[in-house]
Design a protein around this motif. Sequence first.
Motif, PDB file in Angstrom:
ATOM      1  N   ILE A 141       0.872  -1.367   0.239  1.00 34.87           N
ATOM      2  CA  ILE A 141      -0.270  -0.046   0.031  1.00 34.87           C
ATOM      3  C   ILE A 141       0.964   1.375  -0.011  1.00 34.87           C
ATOM      4  CG2 ILE A 141      -1.366   1.022   1.260  1.00 34.87           C
ATOM      5  CD1 ILE A 141      -2.884  -1.273   1.963  1.00 34.87           C
ATOM      6  N   GLY A 142       2.129   1.676   0.844  1.00 34.11           N
ATOM      7  CA  GLY A 142       2.771   2.187   0.825  1.00 34.11           C
ATOM      8  C   GLY A 142       3.128   2.450  -0.777  1.00 34.11           C
ATOM      9  N   TYR A 143       4.480   1.509  -1.320  1.00 36.91           N
ATOM     10  CA  TYR A 143       4.401   2.073  -2.045  1.00 36.91           C
ATOM     11  C   TYR A 143       4.006   2.396  -3.446  1.00 36.91           C
ATOM     12  CZ  TYR A 143       9.036  -0.718  -0.709  1.00 36.91           C
ATOM     13  OH  TYR A 143      10.440  -0.746  -0.679  1.00 36.91           O
ATOM     14  N   GLY A 144       2.495   2.189  -2.696  1.00 35.78           N
ATOM     15  CA  GLY A 144       1.554   1.977  -4.302  1.00 35.78           C
ATOM     16  C   GLY A 144       0.802   3.535  -4.138  1.00 35.78           C
ATOM     17  N   LEU A 145       1.048   4.412  -2.871  1.00 33.36           N
ATOM     18  CA  LEU A 145       0.526   5.342  -2.693  1.00 33.36           C
ATOM     19  C   LEU A 145       1.983   6.154  -2.682  1.00 33.36           C
ATOM     20  CD1 LEU A 145      -1.282   4.983   0.902  1.00 33.36           C
ATOM     21  CD2 LEU A 145      -2.278   5.766  -0.961  1.00 33.36           C
ATOM     22  N   ALA A 146       2.410   6.374  -3.157  1.00 37.78           N
ATOM     23  CA  ALA A 146       3.694   6.702  -2.990  1.00 37.78           C
ATOM     24  C   ALA A 146       3.685   6.522  -4.739  1.00 37.78           C
ATOM     25  CB  ALA A 146       6.171   5.757  -2.574  1.00 37.78           C
TER      26      ALA A 146
END
Length: 106
Positions: A85-90
């Motif tokens: 999720i963090g990589y997707g938001l980034a």
Amino acid sequence: MVVVAEAASLVLLLSASTAQADTTTVLALAGSVTDVLNNVRNWIMGVLAGLATVFLSIGGVRYVMGGGDPGEIEKAKTAFKAAGIGYGLAALAPLVVTVLQGIVGA
């Protein structure tokens, strides 16, 4: 040794007291709103990617050290999901900045 440290402290204090502040210097100057939004985007992407990497590392360590314990394996999978999720938001941060530019009118 203590005398050297005290002498260094005294020199620093004396030099700091004689220094004058230059009030005309601007430390942070952005040319436009676009520059500010691009800086915000880069900052958000860096923080999110860094946190995602931390969660990915924690998940990997939990998975390896879990020793087959279903609770630890589940916690590791949760950490992997959070990293994803963090990589997707980034990756979506530039889209967010584009939306902000549309709202602000930059």
